[in-house]
Design a protein around this motif. Structure first.
Motif, PDB file in Angstrom:
ATOM      1  N   LYS A  69       0.806  -1.227   0.000  1.00 53.90           N
ATOM      2  CA  LYS A  69       0.000   0.000   0.000  1.00 53.90           C
ATOM      3  C   LYS A  69       0.837   1.275   0.000  1.00 53.90           C
ATOM      4  CE  LYS A  69      -1.495  -1.843   4.225  1.00 53.90           C
ATOM      5  NZ  LYS A  69      -2.497  -2.027   5.229  1.00 53.90           N
ATOM      6  N   LYS A  70       2.130   1.162   0.307  1.00 52.07           N
ATOM      7  CA  LYS A  70       3.017   2.332   0.307  1.00 52.07           C
ATOM      8  C   LYS A  70       3.840   2.435  -0.985  1.00 52.07           C
ATOM      9  CE  LYS A  70       3.411   2.415   5.307  1.00 52.07           C
ATOM     10  NZ  LYS A  70       4.306   2.303   6.448  1.00 52.07           N
ATOM     11  N   THR A  71       3.517   1.636  -1.987  1.00 53.64           N
ATOM     12  CA  THR A  71       4.262   1.657  -3.246  1.00 53.64           C
ATOM     13  C   THR A  71       4.197   3.038  -3.876  1.00 53.64           C
ATOM     14  OG1 THR A  71       3.766  -0.683  -3.630  1.00 53.64           O
ATOM     15  CG2 THR A  71       4.429   0.616  -5.545  1.00 53.64           C
ATOM     16  N   THR A  72       5.368   3.544  -4.292  1.00 52.25           N
ATOM     17  CA  THR A  72       5.424   4.853  -4.946  1.00 52.25           C
ATOM     18  C   THR A  72       5.951   4.766  -6.376  1.00 52.25           C
ATOM     19  OG1 THR A  72       7.616   5.263  -4.008  1.00 52.25           O
ATOM     20  CG2 THR A  72       5.718   6.113  -2.775  1.00 52.25           C
ATOM     21  N   GLN A  86      13.146 -13.595 -17.399  1.00 50.73           N
ATOM     22  CA  GLN A  86      12.318 -13.676 -18.603  1.00 50.73           C
ATOM     23  C   GLN A  86      10.999 -14.414 -18.347  1.00 50.73           C
ATOM     24  OE1 GLN A  86      13.084 -11.982 -21.377  1.00 50.73           O
ATOM     25  NE2 GLN A  86      14.870 -11.262 -20.251  1.00 50.73           N
ATOM     26  N   PRO A  87      10.139 -13.878 -17.480  1.00 52.75           N
ATOM     27  CA  PRO A  87       8.854 -14.536 -17.247  1.00 52.75           C
ATOM     28  C   PRO A  87       7.982 -14.475 -18.499  1.00 52.75           C
ATOM     29  CG  PRO A  87       8.864 -12.370 -16.246  1.00 52.75           C
ATOM     30  CD  PRO A  87      10.262 -12.623 -16.760  1.00 52.75           C
ATOM     31  N   ALA A  88       7.054 -15.413 -18.603  1.00 53.92           N
ATOM     32  CA  ALA A  88       6.110 -15.418 -19.727  1.00 53.92           C
ATOM     33  C   ALA A  88       5.065 -14.325 -19.551  1.00 53.92           C
ATOM     34  CB  ALA A  88       5.434 -16.782 -19.841  1.00 53.92           C
ATOM     35  N   GLY A  89       4.957 -13.797 -18.354  1.00 55.00           N
ATOM     36  CA  GLY A  89       4.017 -12.724 -18.067  1.00 55.00           C
ATOM     37  C   GLY A  89       4.180 -12.247 -16.643  1.00 55.00           C
ATOM     38  N   LEU A  90       3.706 -11.054 -16.399  1.00 49.87           N
ATOM     39  CA  LEU A  90       3.705 -10.475 -15.052  1.00 49.87           C
ATOM     40  C   LEU A  90       2.271 -10.120 -14.692  1.00 49.87           C
ATOM     41  CD1 LEU A  90       6.679  -7.967 -15.263  1.00 49.87           C
ATOM     42  CD2 LEU A  90       6.584 -10.022 -13.861  1.00 49.87           C
ATOM     43  N   MET A  91       1.842 -10.520 -13.520  1.00 46.85           N
ATOM     44  CA  MET A  91       0.530 -10.124 -13.012  1.00 46.85           C
ATOM     45  C   MET A  91       0.773  -9.194 -11.842  1.00 46.85           C
ATOM     46  SD  MET A  91      -1.923 -13.394 -13.051  1.00 46.85           S
ATOM     47  CE  MET A  91      -2.339 -14.193 -14.585  1.00 46.85           C
ATOM     48  N   ILE A  92       0.263  -7.984 -11.958  1.00 46.03           N
ATOM     49  CA  ILE A  92       0.465  -6.973 -10.930  1.00 46.03           C
ATOM     50  C   ILE A  92      -0.877  -6.723 -10.239  1.00 46.03           C
ATOM     51  CG2 ILE A  92       1.367  -4.685 -10.408  1.00 46.03           C
ATOM     52  CD1 ILE A  92       3.386  -6.507 -11.858  1.00 46.03           C
ATOM     53  N   MET A  93      -0.906  -6.917  -8.930  1.00 46.53           N
ATOM     54  CA  MET A  93      -2.136  -6.764  -8.148  1.00 46.53           C
ATOM     55  C   MET A  93      -1.909  -5.803  -6.993  1.00 46.53           C
ATOM     56  SD  MET A  93      -3.031 -10.784  -8.073  1.00 46.53           S
ATOM     57  CE  MET A  93      -1.322 -11.275  -8.158  1.00 46.53           C
ATOM     58  N   GLY A  94      -2.994  -5.316  -6.430  1.00 46.02           N
ATOM     59  CA  GLY A  94      -2.926  -4.491  -5.232  1.00 46.02           C
ATOM     60  C   GLY A  94      -3.089  -3.005  -5.473  1.00 46.02           C
ATOM     61  N   PHE A  95      -3.392  -2.601  -6.697  1.00 44.33           N
ATOM     62  CA  PHE A  95      -3.533  -1.176  -6.989  1.00 44.33           C
ATOM     63  C   PHE A  95      -4.595  -0.510  -6.115  1.00 44.33           C
ATOM     64  CE2 PHE A  95      -1.607  -2.659 -10.946  1.00 44.33           C
ATOM     65  CZ  PHE A  95      -0.692  -1.661 -11.199  1.00 44.33           C
ATOM     66  N   GLU A  96      -5.676  -1.234  -5.839  1.00 49.57           N
ATOM     67  CA  GLU A  96      -6.791  -0.643  -5.098  1.00 49.57           C
ATOM     68  C   GLU A  96      -6.435  -0.294  -3.654  1.00 49.57           C
ATOM     69  OE1 GLU A  96      -6.728  -4.959  -4.613  1.00 49.57           O
ATOM     70  OE2 GLU A  96      -6.775  -3.759  -6.408  1.00 49.57           O
ATOM     71  N   SER A  97      -5.344  -0.818  -3.131  1.00 52.06           N
ATOM     72  CA  SER A  97      -4.981  -0.544  -1.737  1.00 52.06           C
ATOM     73  C   SER A  97      -3.865   0.483  -1.587  1.00 52.06           C
ATOM     74  CB  SER A  97      -4.569  -1.848  -1.046  1.00 52.06           C
ATOM     75  OG  SER A  97      -3.389  -2.352  -1.628  1.00 52.06           O
ATOM     76  N   ILE A  98      -3.332   0.983  -2.683  1.00 50.11           N
ATOM     77  CA  ILE A  98      -2.208   1.931  -2.615  1.00 50.11           C
ATOM     78  C   ILE A  98      -2.692   3.288  -2.120  1.00 50.11           C
ATOM     79  CG2 ILE A  98      -0.491   3.174  -3.994  1.00 50.11           C
ATOM     80  CD1 ILE A  98      -0.308   0.672  -5.742  1.00 50.11           C
ATOM     81  N   TYR A  99      -1.982   3.805  -1.114  1.00 42.93           N
ATOM     82  CA  TYR A  99      -2.351   5.083  -0.512  1.00 42.93           C
ATOM     83  C   TYR A  99      -2.300   6.238  -1.505  1.00 42.93           C
ATOM     84  CZ  TYR A  99      -1.776   2.832   4.074  1.00 42.93           C
ATOM     85  OH  TYR A  99      -1.876   2.015   5.162  1.00 42.93           O
ATOM     86  N   GLU A 100      -1.205   6.349  -2.221  1.00 40.52           N
ATOM     87  CA  GLU A 100      -0.992   7.472  -3.143  1.00 40.52           C
ATOM     88  C   GLU A 100      -1.130   6.994  -4.597  1.00 40.52           C
ATOM     89  OE1 GLU A 100      -0.678  10.555  -2.086  1.00 40.52           O
ATOM     90  OE2 GLU A 100      -0.609   9.963   0.028  1.00 40.52           O
ATOM     91  N   ILE A 101      -2.283   6.431  -4.914  1.00 44.19           N
ATOM     92  CA  ILE A 101      -2.489   5.834  -6.233  1.00 44.19           C
ATOM     93  C   ILE A 101      -2.385   6.874  -7.347  1.00 44.19           C
ATOM     94  CG2 ILE A 101      -5.019   5.987  -6.102  1.00 44.19           C
ATOM     95  CD1 ILE A 101      -3.036   3.160  -7.809  1.00 44.19           C
ATOM     96  N   PRO A 122       3.966  -9.797 -21.589  1.00 39.66           N
ATOM     97  CA  PRO A 122       2.732  -9.090 -21.231  1.00 39.66           C
ATOM     98  C   PRO A 122       2.694  -8.780 -19.737  1.00 39.66           C
ATOM     99  CG  PRO A 122       2.274 -11.412 -21.680  1.00 39.66           C
ATOM    100  CD  PRO A 122       3.713 -11.173 -22.003  1.00 39.66           C
ATOM    101  N   ILE A 123       2.243  -7.582 -19.417  1.00 37.25           N
ATOM    102  CA  ILE A 123       2.060  -7.185 -18.020  1.00 37.25           C
ATOM    103  C   ILE A 123       0.565  -7.025 -17.802  1.00 37.25           C
ATOM    104  CG2 ILE A 123       2.583  -5.517 -16.212  1.00 37.25           C
ATOM    105  CD1 ILE A 123       5.102  -4.767 -17.741  1.00 37.25           C
ATOM    106  N   ILE A 124       0.041  -7.824 -16.888  1.00 37.65           N
ATOM    107  CA  ILE A 124      -1.391  -7.838 -16.611  1.00 37.65           C
ATOM    108  C   ILE A 124      -1.632  -7.054 -15.336  1.00 37.65           C
ATOM    109  CG2 ILE A 124      -3.391  -9.313 -16.152  1.00 37.65           C
ATOM    110  CD1 ILE A 124      -1.277 -11.507 -17.506  1.00 37.65           C
ATOM    111  N   PHE A 125      -2.367  -5.970 -15.465  1.00 35.58           N
ATOM    112  CA  PHE A 125      -2.704  -5.125 -14.328  1.00 35.58           C
ATOM    113  C   PHE A 125      -4.103  -5.505 -13.853  1.00 35.58           C
ATOM    114  CE2 PHE A 125       0.477  -2.805 -16.622  1.00 35.58           C
ATOM    115  CZ  PHE A 125       1.210  -2.162 -15.648  1.00 35.58           C
ATOM    116  N   TRP A 126      -4.190  -6.105 -12.666  1.00 43.29           N
ATOM    117  CA  TRP A 126      -5.477  -6.428 -12.070  1.00 43.29           C
ATOM    118  C   TRP A 126      -5.974  -5.163 -11.378  1.00 43.29           C
ATOM    119  CZ3 TRP A 126      -7.970 -11.228 -12.093  1.00 43.29           C
ATOM    120  CH2 TRP A 126      -7.233 -12.274 -12.636  1.00 43.29           C
ATOM    121  N   VAL A 127      -7.040  -4.589 -11.881  1.00 45.48           N
ATOM    122  CA  VAL A 127      -7.567  -3.339 -11.334  1.00 45.48           C
ATOM    123  C   VAL A 127      -9.077  -3.458 -11.142  1.00 45.48           C
ATOM    124  CG1 VAL A 127      -5.743  -1.922 -12.374  1.00 45.48           C
ATOM    125  CG2 VAL A 127      -7.850  -2.306 -13.644  1.00 45.48           C
TER     126      VAL A 127
END
Length: 150
Positions: A69-72, A86-101, A122-127
């Protein structure tokens, strides 16, 4: 038993979205792409991730990163947490909890070319809906690279 039936009903209702996500990952293999995956429910995200693993994507070396949640800085956070070369993909989660989104999204837009230079995957943003709207407003150049899946 009731939870299992509910999960099966949810999976059935979301099969088209799951197929769209799998196609997007397949078409983006070994090249940079942004996939904005809108999912408002954590339990549904978990079910979709389980289905991806069942369908063989667990073997494809897709790395999941959950943001604090403190990611800047998304770029440096990915670099520091990336454990698969060299991953086949990246899944990025947790955007909804970031304080300074808002600040985080503005910085994504500013360093968008660095993502493309560094990550050939591919970078998959779970939002959720709220974060997706903020991405469109605060990081429009970055969002323009994205494909959208519900």
């Amino acid at each position: 038993m009731l939870k299992r039936q509910q999960a099966e009903n949810i999976i059935a209702a979301n099969q088209q979205s799951l197929r769209s996500l799998e196609r997007a990952i397949t078409f983006s293999k070994n090249q940079f792409s942004v996939i904005l995956l809108c999912c408002n429910y954590e339990f549904l995200r978990d079910i979709i991730q389980q289905q991806l693993a069942i369908n063989g994507w667990g073997n494809e070396r897709i790395q999941s990163i959950t943001l604090d949640k403190k990611t800047t800085s998304l770029y440096t956070t990915i670099q520091s947490q990336l454990t698969i070369d060299q991953p086949a993909g990246l899944m990025i989660m947790g955007f909804e909890s970031i304080y300074e989104i808002d600040d985080l999204l503005r910085s994504i837009n500013q360093v968008r070319d660095e993502f493309r230079k560094r990550y050939q995957t591919p970078i998959i943003f779970w939002v959720n809906d709220q974060v997706l709207q903020k991405i469109m407003r605060l990081a429009p150049d970055f969002a323009s690279w994205g494909s959208y899946t519900n």
